[in-house]
Write a protein that holds these residues in place. Sequence first.
Motif, PDB file in Angstrom:
ATOM      1  N   GLU A 106       0.820  -1.215   0.000  1.00 10.68           N
ATOM      2  CA  GLU A 106       0.000   0.000   0.000  1.00 10.68           C
ATOM      3  C   GLU A 106       0.854   1.266   0.000  1.00 10.68           C
ATOM      4  N   SER A 116      -6.904  -4.953  -1.304  1.00  8.52           N
ATOM      5  CA  SER A 116      -8.182  -5.507  -0.856  1.00  8.52           C
ATOM      6  C   SER A 116      -8.035  -6.903  -0.268  1.00  8.52           C
ATOM      7  N   ASP A 117      -6.957  -7.648  -0.657  1.00  8.19           N
ATOM      8  CA  ASP A 117      -6.809  -9.012  -0.150  1.00  8.19           C
ATOM      9  C   ASP A 117      -5.364  -9.475  -0.300  1.00  8.19           C
ATOM     10  N   CYS A 132      -7.303  -2.827  -4.852  1.00  8.77           N
ATOM     11  CA  CYS A 132      -8.670  -2.347  -5.058  1.00  8.77           C
ATOM     12  C   CYS A 132      -8.912  -1.992  -6.516  1.00  8.77           C
TER      13      CYS A 132
END
Length: 138
Positions: A106, A116-117, A132
Amino acid sequence: SAETSHSVVFENIERCSPECLRVLLENISNLTVDADFTVEEIPEINVAVATFLKSIDTKELVKRCSKHKRVREFKMTARLLELTQSIKAANLPDSVSTDYIAVYFESARSGGGPVSDVQLFPEENSAIITFCDHKGNT
């Protein structure tokens, strides 16, 4: 998506040395390797990926490559790299956590974005990171 990839995949590169490919791309694009684009060879699958740091019309570059005499002589093909939301990270330390991987990818400083995962595969020391959106992967 109307957005175009900043990367071009060159397939069947075995007849063209890495240095020759870099010079060939400089000639075709009128850009400079390292300053304007990077090239990563993936010899296991006989491809190289050129990623353009400058904003260029990569669709037009692919067209020029397909018509270029030397590219045709080397029997290489060029295509846009598909945009993706997931990447695989390999050679991870044994003790790495999914939280650390998410925070690492990030990092805006590294060109990352919201994650997101994270699927961790400890037996392979790898993970699949899903962003994302496709802009968050480097």
